[in-house]
Design an enzyme around this catalytic site. Structure first.
Site, PDB file in Angstrom:
ATOM      1  N   HIS A  66       0.821  -1.207   0.000  1.00  0.00           N
ATOM      2  CA  HIS A  66       0.000   0.000   0.000  1.00  0.00           C
ATOM      3  C   HIS A  66       0.858   1.262   0.000  1.00  0.00           C
ATOM      4  CE1 HIS A  66      -3.267  -2.664   2.011  1.00  0.00           C
ATOM      5  NE2 HIS A  66      -3.420  -2.647   0.701  1.00  0.00           N
ATOM      6  N   HIS A  67       2.146   1.124  -0.365  1.00  0.00           N
ATOM      7  CA  HIS A  67       2.990   2.325  -0.309  1.00  0.00           C
ATOM      8  C   HIS A  67       2.520   3.363  -1.306  1.00  0.00           C
ATOM      9  CE1 HIS A  67       4.921   0.643  -3.859  1.00  0.00           C
ATOM     10  NE2 HIS A  67       5.556   1.778  -4.030  1.00  0.00           N
ATOM     11  N   ARG A  68       1.828   2.888  -2.351  1.00  0.00           N
ATOM     12  CA  ARG A  68       1.149   3.804  -3.268  1.00  0.00           C
ATOM     13  C   ARG A  68      -0.242   3.237  -3.540  1.00  0.00           C
ATOM     14  NH1 ARG A  68       4.140   7.880  -5.183  1.00  0.00           N
ATOM     15  NH2 ARG A  68       6.320   7.557  -5.709  1.00  0.00           N
ATOM     16  N   LYS A  72      -2.634  -2.361  -7.860  1.00  0.00           N
ATOM     17  CA  LYS A  72      -2.957  -2.721  -9.241  1.00  0.00           C
ATOM     18  C   LYS A  72      -2.437  -4.115  -9.533  1.00  0.00           C
ATOM     19  CE  LYS A  72      -4.192  -1.115 -13.406  1.00  0.00           C
ATOM     20  NZ  LYS A  72      -5.045  -2.287 -13.499  1.00  0.00           N
ATOM     21  N   LYS A  96       7.301  -4.408 -10.205  1.00  0.00           N
ATOM     22  CA  LYS A  96       7.130  -4.045 -11.629  1.00  0.00           C
ATOM     23  C   LYS A  96       6.666  -2.590 -11.758  1.00  0.00           C
ATOM     24  CE  LYS A  96       5.111  -7.277 -13.779  1.00  0.00           C
ATOM     25  NZ  LYS A  96       4.132  -8.225 -14.320  1.00  0.00           N
ATOM     26  N   ASP A 101       7.996   3.138 -13.107  1.00  0.00           N
ATOM     27  CA  ASP A 101       7.429   4.414 -12.646  1.00  0.00           C
ATOM     28  C   ASP A 101       5.930   4.521 -12.903  1.00  0.00           C
ATOM     29  OD1 ASP A 101       9.910   5.439 -11.696  1.00  0.00           O
ATOM     30  OD2 ASP A 101      10.493   5.858 -13.766  1.00  0.00           O
ATOM     31  N   LYS A 108      -2.901  -8.683  -6.828  1.00  0.00           N
ATOM     32  CA  LYS A 108      -3.270  -9.732  -7.790  1.00  0.00           C
ATOM     33  C   LYS A 108      -4.517 -10.429  -7.280  1.00  0.00           C
ATOM     34  CE  LYS A 108      -1.504 -11.253 -11.673  1.00  0.00           C
ATOM     35  NZ  LYS A 108      -0.728 -10.430 -12.628  1.00  0.00           N
ATOM     36  N   SER A 364      -2.177  -0.029 -18.857  1.00  0.00           N
ATOM     37  CA  SER A 364      -3.296   0.020 -17.907  1.00  0.00           C
ATOM     38  C   SER A 364      -3.292   1.363 -17.170  1.00  0.00           C
ATOM     39  CB  SER A 364      -3.182  -1.111 -16.882  1.00  0.00           C
ATOM     40  OG  SER A 364      -3.773  -2.281 -17.370  1.00  0.00           O
TER      41      SER A 364
HETATM   42  P1  NAD Z   1      -3.632 -16.227 -21.686  1.00  0.00           P
HETATM   43  O1  NAD Z   1      -4.617 -17.000 -20.907  1.00  0.00           O
HETATM   44  O2  NAD Z   1      -4.116 -15.240 -22.687  1.00  0.00           O
HETATM   45  O3  NAD Z   1      -2.614 -17.204 -22.451  1.00  0.00           O
HETATM   46  C1  NAD Z   1      -1.852 -18.200 -21.856  1.00  0.00           C
HETATM   47  C2  NAD Z   1      -1.595 -19.264 -22.918  1.00  0.00           C
HETATM   48  O4  NAD Z   1      -0.671 -20.225 -22.412  1.00  0.00           O
HETATM   49  C3  NAD Z   1      -2.868 -20.025 -23.328  1.00  0.00           C
HETATM   50  O5  NAD Z   1      -2.973 -20.027 -24.723  1.00  0.00           O
HETATM   51  C4  NAD Z   1      -2.631 -21.420 -22.735  1.00  0.00           C
HETATM   52  O6  NAD Z   1      -3.261 -22.455 -23.480  1.00  0.00           O
HETATM   53  C5  NAD Z   1      -1.117 -21.521 -22.802  1.00  0.00           C
HETATM   54  N1  NAD Z   1      -0.553 -22.525 -21.910  1.00  0.00           N
HETATM   55  C6  NAD Z   1      -0.996 -22.918 -20.685  1.00  0.00           C
HETATM   56  N2  NAD Z   1      -0.192 -23.876 -20.172  1.00  0.00           N
HETATM   57  C7  NAD Z   1       0.764 -24.093 -21.103  1.00  0.00           C
HETATM   58  C8  NAD Z   1       1.882 -24.975 -21.168  1.00  0.00           C
HETATM   59  N3  NAD Z   1       2.180 -25.795 -20.161  1.00  0.00           N
HETATM   60  N4  NAD Z   1       2.661 -24.943 -22.280  1.00  0.00           N
HETATM   61  C9  NAD Z   1       2.381 -24.095 -23.299  1.00  0.00           C
HETATM   62  N5  NAD Z   1       1.331 -23.241 -23.297  1.00  0.00           N
HETATM   63  C10 NAD Z   1       0.536 -23.234 -22.206  1.00  0.00           C
HETATM   64  O7  NAD Z   1      -2.701 -15.540 -20.588  1.00  0.00           O
HETATM   65  P2  NAD Z   1      -1.789 -14.255 -20.771  1.00  0.00           P
HETATM   66  O8  NAD Z   1      -2.573 -13.075 -20.362  1.00  0.00           O
HETATM   67  O9  NAD Z   1      -1.122 -14.300 -22.090  1.00  0.00           O
HETATM   68  O10 NAD Z   1      -0.732 -14.506 -19.606  1.00  0.00           O
HETATM   69  C11 NAD Z   1       0.392 -15.344 -19.782  1.00  0.00           C
HETATM   70  C12 NAD Z   1       1.450 -15.002 -18.749  1.00  0.00           C
HETATM   71  O11 NAD Z   1       1.803 -13.624 -18.886  1.00  0.00           O
HETATM   72  C13 NAD Z   1       1.028 -15.170 -17.300  1.00  0.00           C
HETATM   73  O12 NAD Z   1       2.150 -15.548 -16.534  1.00  0.00           O
HETATM   74  C14 NAD Z   1       0.584 -13.776 -16.897  1.00  0.00           C
HETATM   75  O13 NAD Z   1       0.667 -13.570 -15.500  1.00  0.00           O
HETATM   76  C15 NAD Z   1       1.616 -12.963 -17.636  1.00  0.00           C
HETATM   77  N6  NAD Z   1       1.230 -11.563 -17.883  1.00  0.00           N
HETATM   78  C16 NAD Z   1       0.096 -11.246 -18.558  1.00  0.00           C
HETATM   79  C17 NAD Z   1      -0.213  -9.909 -18.793  1.00  0.00           C
HETATM   80  C18 NAD Z   1      -1.419  -9.482 -19.595  1.00  0.00           C
HETATM   81  O14 NAD Z   1      -1.542  -8.272 -19.871  1.00  0.00           O
HETATM   82  N7  NAD Z   1      -2.288 -10.382 -20.013  1.00  0.00           N
HETATM   83  C19 NAD Z   1       0.628  -8.899 -18.299  1.00  0.00           C
HETATM   84  C20 NAD Z   1       1.799  -9.257 -17.627  1.00  0.00           C
HETATM   85  C21 NAD Z   1       2.085 -10.592 -17.426  1.00  0.00           C
END
Ligand code: NAD
Length: 473
Positions: A66-68, A72, A96, A101, A108, A364
């Site tokens: 909660h520092h900011r 999110k 992150k 910034d 989460k 975002s």
């Molecule tokens: P998503 O659900 O859109 O896609 C994930 C994909 O990975 C799916 O197509 C799924 O079938 C596939 N998958 C699952 N298990 C798998 C495996 N063992 N081997 C290969 N493919 C597999 O999710 P996303 O939003 O793309 O998120 C993916 C990662 O990125 C997560 O770790 C998430 O926390 C991170 N992330 C997402 C965002 C965002 O804006 N969506 C931002 C930062 C980080």
């Protein structure tokens, strides 16, 4: 096996990585512990009527810092998610946001659900009920906690969340800022859907431009011609692969849930996506080699490996067989601490998740600002800029006697629209943060990795906030 490094849980991994960086910082111990600790954990069970009767779902919202405010972080819908995972992801969000910034604390959320087992009305009911649980305990709101998409959720779920929130907060003028990643028609921002993947591309491209770093790992400078393997063709993986391909890289391998494909000549990302839509699988893509299960695809010959699916994918077990020289973490936590040790010993460059996938939260932030300002970026200035630029072209033409082509005219006179500004702000953020982290890494001989340097920078930025409050002497 004797001597083999024990694998930690996801949260323990994040704590271990934090401790490694904290040990190199000079801030007081109690301040470092405050930055590390998780502030609030809300876990709950909620019932939803499904076509197969009432099902009890497990949900979480963790606010790490909660520092900011607001805090999110995305909402994950996944069948094996647990509290440890949500705490790890929330902590990563804090670091992150600080790193790039973005003035938010980290959070989460998650629901333990296999989305493939439920129809759309049930997913809607689960999302809306989950949102109500957050509202009841004040774990959502434009100034308190602002969710976004993550694994298993997207713009559709964000639209359900904002609609539910507004039902309970009629007349709240800034209510649309309670969640980001919304469809553009529901208060979203252009460029958010592809932002994380685009940011991954910007980060990889910038890393590849550093000639001395590339020389150290045995690669030539520039992203052009680099062979890339991507794990996960969801939001992050698909766009990361697409932008890398457009930037001149060659996508040689793709791993998905159902298996993996590999073709050293290169795979066209959109053709693979179309093939998957039509056949239900990426396997049997013309000309490519099939792998089932997909794990060994990650170990095939390539220059850059982009894990963009889930955490704990590169461990002490498979790291020795990975051939990539750059590991570009699109997903959160794809490399365990023990896996990272192996890769660092092999001299790989690891572009850490907390930096590389920060494009999502960056855009975002832009969406949140747009919702609070109630105006689309570019709306006020676009026409004015276009007219000024056109006048400038006329003046240059009459002074020089040279006539611009229509193409040149359009390129120079074009006023920035929302998506131009979003992409430009994202590019600026990714490049600036890259060089800040690299500087810390290069300046301090005790810093052995890009990740540790990123943690040090994040700790420094958060510590400064606390110190300015005068809480710590
Ligand atoms: P998503 O659900 O859109 O896609 C994930 C994909 O990975 C799916 O197509 C799924 O079938 C596939 N998958 C699952 N298990 C798998 C495996 N063992 N081997 C290969 N493919 C597999 O999710 P996303 O939003 O793309 O998120 C993916 C990662 O990125 C997560 O770790 C998430 O926390 C991170 N992330 C997402 C965002 C965002 O804006 N969506 C931002 C930062 C980080």
């Amino acid at each position: 096996m004797p001597g083999e490094k024990k694998e930690l849980s996801f949260y323990e991994n994040v704590l271990a990585m934090y401790d490694k960086a904290a040990a190199l910082s000079t801030y007081p111990h109690n301040l470092l512990e405050t930055i590390k600790s998780t502030n609030s954990v809300y876990s709950f069970i909620f019932p939803v009527r499904t076509p197969n009767g009432i099902v009890e779902f497990e949900g979480w919202r963790v606010e790490h810092s909660h520092h900011r405010l607001p805090t999110k972080g995305g909402i994950r819908f996944a069948p094996h998610v647990n509290e440890d995972e949500v705490k790890a992801l929330a902590a990563l969000m804090t670091y992150k946001c600080a790193l790039v910034d973005v003035p938010f604390g980290g959070a989460k959320g998650a629901v333990k659900i296999d989305t493939r087992k439920y129809d759309t009305p049930t997913l809607e009911a689960v999302t809306r009920r989950y949102t109500v649980e957050l509202i009841k305990k004040n774990f959502i709101g434009p100034g308190t906690d602002v969710p976004a998409p993550d694994y298993g959720t997207g713009p559709r779920e964000m639209a359900w969340i904002v609609d539910t929130y507004m039902t309970f907060h009629q007349g709240e003028v800034d209510g649309m800022a309670c969640v980001t990643g919304k469809p553009v028609t529901q208060g979203g921002i252009r460029g958010r859907t592809e932002a994380t993947g685009r940011g991954v591309f910007f980060g990889i491209r910038e890393a590849c431009l550093q000639a001395d770093d590339m020389k150290r790992i045995g690669l030539t400078p520039g992203i052009e011609g680099k062979r890339v393997i991507v794990q996960g063709m969801g939001n992050v993986g698909y766009y990361a692969a697409k932008f890398c391909q457009e930037g001149g890289a060659r996508i040689v391998g793709i791993a998905e849930y159902e298996g993996g494909i590999y073709d050293p000549k290169g795979l066209d990302v959109d053709s693979v996506a179309r093939h998957r839509r039509e056949t239900g699988s990426i396997l049997k893509f013309p000309g490519a080699l099939d792998f089932n299960p997909s794990g060994p695809v990650l170990e095939q010959d390539c220059d850059i490996l982009v894990p963009a699916a889930l955490e704990n994918q590169i461990t002490s077990d498979n790291a020795p067989r990975i051939k990539a020289r750059i590991i570009a973490e699109g997903a959160n936590g794809p490399t365990t601490a023990a896996g990272e040790e192996v890769l660092l010993r092999k001299g790989c460059l690891l572009l850490a998740d907390m930096y590389l996938n920060a494009g999502g939260v960056t855009v975002s932030y832009f969406e949140w600002l747009k919702n609070l300002s109630h105006v689309r970026f570019g709306r006020m200035a676009k026409r004015f800029d276009e007219r000024t630029n056109t006048q400038l072209i006329h003046m240059i033409e009459s002074a020089s006697g040279k006539k611009f082509t229509q193409e040149e005219r359009t390129a120079v006179s074009h006023g920035a629209d929302e998506v131009d500004l979003v992409n430009s702000g994202l590019e600026e953020t990714m490049i600036t943060a890259f060089h800040q982290v690299r500087e810390t890494w290069k300046q301090n001989p005790k810093v052995d990795s890009f990740r540790t340097a990123a943690f040090i920078n994040a700790i420094h930025k958060i510590a400064t906030t606390y110190l300015e409050l005068g809480i710590f002497p």
